[in-house]
Design a protein around this motif. Structure first.
Motif, mmCIF file in Angstrom:
data_model
loop_
_atom_site.group_PDB
_atom_site.id
_atom_site.type_symbol
_atom_site.label_atom_id
_atom_site.label_comp_id
_atom_site.label_asym_id
_atom_site.label_seq_id
_atom_site.Cartn_x
_atom_site.Cartn_y
_atom_site.Cartn_z
ATOM 1 N N ALA A 120 4.158 -9.258 5.536
ATOM 2 C CA ALA A 120 3.709 -10.289 4.682
ATOM 3 C C ALA A 120 2.481 -10.567 4.310
ATOM 4 O O ALA A 120 2.187 -10.476 3.193
ATOM 5 C CB ALA A 120 4.515 -11.764 5.001
ATOM 6 N N THR A 121 1.394 -10.483 5.269
ATOM 7 C CA THR A 121 0.088 -10.743 5.247
ATOM 8 C C THR A 121 -0.357 -9.332 4.227
ATOM 9 O O THR A 121 -1.244 -9.781 3.402
ATOM 10 C CB THR A 121 -0.499 -10.904 6.528
ATOM 11 N N GLU A 122 -0.411 -8.411 5.018
ATOM 12 C CA GLU A 122 -0.597 -7.182 4.416
ATOM 13 C C GLU A 122 -0.148 -7.232 2.950
ATOM 14 O O GLU A 122 -1.095 -6.834 1.981
ATOM 15 C CB GLU A 122 -0.038 -5.874 4.867
ATOM 16 N N ARG A 123 1.075 -7.639 2.435
ATOM 17 C CA ARG A 123 1.527 -7.457 1.193
ATOM 18 C C ARG A 123 0.775 -8.796 0.371
ATOM 19 O O ARG A 123 0.403 -8.312 -0.919
ATOM 20 C CB ARG A 123 3.101 -8.001 1.432
ATOM 21 N N ALA A 124 0.578 -9.660 0.868
ATOM 22 C CA ALA A 124 -0.099 -10.820 0.065
ATOM 23 C C ALA A 124 -1.393 -10.273 0.043
ATOM 24 O O ALA A 124 -2.161 -10.368 -1.343
ATOM 25 C CB ALA A 124 -0.277 -12.190 1.278
ATOM 26 N N ARG A 125 -2.250 -9.725 0.900
ATOM 27 C CA ARG A 125 -3.585 -9.235 0.670
ATOM 28 C C ARG A 125 -3.499 -7.922 -0.516
ATOM 29 O O ARG A 125 -4.397 -7.994 -1.296
ATOM 30 C CB ARG A 125 -3.940 -8.509 1.958
ATOM 31 N N ALA A 126 -2.421 -7.370 -0.315
ATOM 32 C CA ALA A 126 -2.436 -6.087 -1.358
ATOM 33 C C ALA A 126 -2.272 -6.700 -2.966
ATOM 34 O O ALA A 126 -2.671 -6.344 -3.817
ATOM 35 C CB ALA A 126 -1.321 -5.052 -1.075
ATOM 36 N N ASP A 127 -1.362 -7.724 -3.191
ATOM 37 C CA ASP A 127 -0.794 -8.480 -4.250
ATOM 38 C C ASP A 127 -2.468 -9.223 -4.878
ATOM 39 O O ASP A 127 -2.629 -9.024 -5.876
ATOM 40 C CB ASP A 127 0.046 -9.599 -4.057
ATOM 41 N N THR A 128 -3.158 -9.718 -3.704
ATOM 42 C CA THR A 128 -4.104 -10.318 -4.085
ATOM 43 C C THR A 128 -5.273 -9.413 -4.649
ATOM 44 O O THR A 128 -5.941 -9.606 -5.759
ATOM 45 C CB THR A 128 -4.819 -11.193 -2.828
ATOM 46 N N MET A 129 -5.505 -8.088 -4.152
ATOM 47 C CA MET A 129 -6.261 -6.990 -4.670
ATOM 48 C C MET A 129 -5.903 -6.546 -5.913
ATOM 49 O O MET A 129 -6.733 -6.396 -6.901
ATOM 50 C CB MET A 129 -6.340 -6.053 -3.713
ATOM 51 N N VAL A 130 -4.484 -6.674 -6.198
ATOM 52 C CA VAL A 130 -4.041 -6.162 -7.263
ATOM 53 C C VAL A 130 -4.378 -7.127 -8.448
ATOM 54 O O VAL A 130 -4.722 -6.714 -9.540
ATOM 55 C CB VAL A 130 -2.670 -5.639 -7.567
#
Length: 130
Positions: free
Chosen positions: A3-13
Motif C-alpha cells: 500500500a505504501t509503495e502504491r501510494a508513493r507511486a500514485d504520488t509520483m504520478v
C-alpha cells in the motif's frame, strides 16, 4: 509494504501530472500573452490604417476643392480676357471712326481752301481782263 509503495507511486504520478499540467499551463499562458500582444498590435495597425485612410480622404477633398477653385478662377480669367478683348475692339473701332472723321474734316477743309483759292484766282483774272 504494498500500500505504501502504491501510494508513493500514485504520488509520483500525481506529481508528474501536476508538473506537466504546470508546464502546459505556463505554455498556454505564454501563448495567450503572445496572442493578446498580436491582437493589440493588430488593433493598433487597424487604428493607424483608418487614420491614414481618413487623412487621404481629407487630402483628396482638399485637392478637389483647390481644383474647383482653380477652375473657377480660370473661368473668371477667361471671361475677363474676353471682356477686355471686346473693349479693345470697341476702342479700336472708335479710334478708326475718329481718325476717319478727322481725315474727312481735313479733306473738307482742303476742298474749301482749294475752292476759295480758285475763286480768288478767277476774280484776279477777271479784274486783270478789265
Amino acid at each position: 509494504g504494498y500500500a505504501t509503495e502504491r501510494a508513493r507511486a500514485d504520488t509520483m504520478v500525481a506529481e508528474k501530472a501536476r508538473a506537466a499540467a504546470e508546464a502546459v499551463g505556463s505554455c498556454a499562458a505564454a501563448e495567450v500573452t503572445k496572442m493578446a500582444d498580436r491582437v493589440r498590435h493588430a488593433e493598433a495597425a487597424r487604428v493607424a490604417a483608418e487614420a491614414a485612410v481618413e487623412r487621404a480622404q481629407q487630402e483628396l477633398e482638399t485637392e478637389r476643392t483647390a481644383g474647383a477653385t482653380a477652375h473657377a478662377a480660370l473661368a473668371d480669367i477667361g471671361a475677363e480676357t474676353a471682356r477686355l478683348a471686346e473693349e479693345i475692339d470697341a476702342a479700336r473701332g472708335m479710334q478708326a471712326q475718329w481718325a476717319a472723321g478727322k481725315q474727312a474734316t481735313r479733306d473738307a477743309v482742303a476742298m474749301e481752301e482749294a475752292s476759295r483759292l480758285h475763286r480768288a484766282l478767277a476774280a484776279a483774272k477777271a479784274s486783270r481782263a478789265h
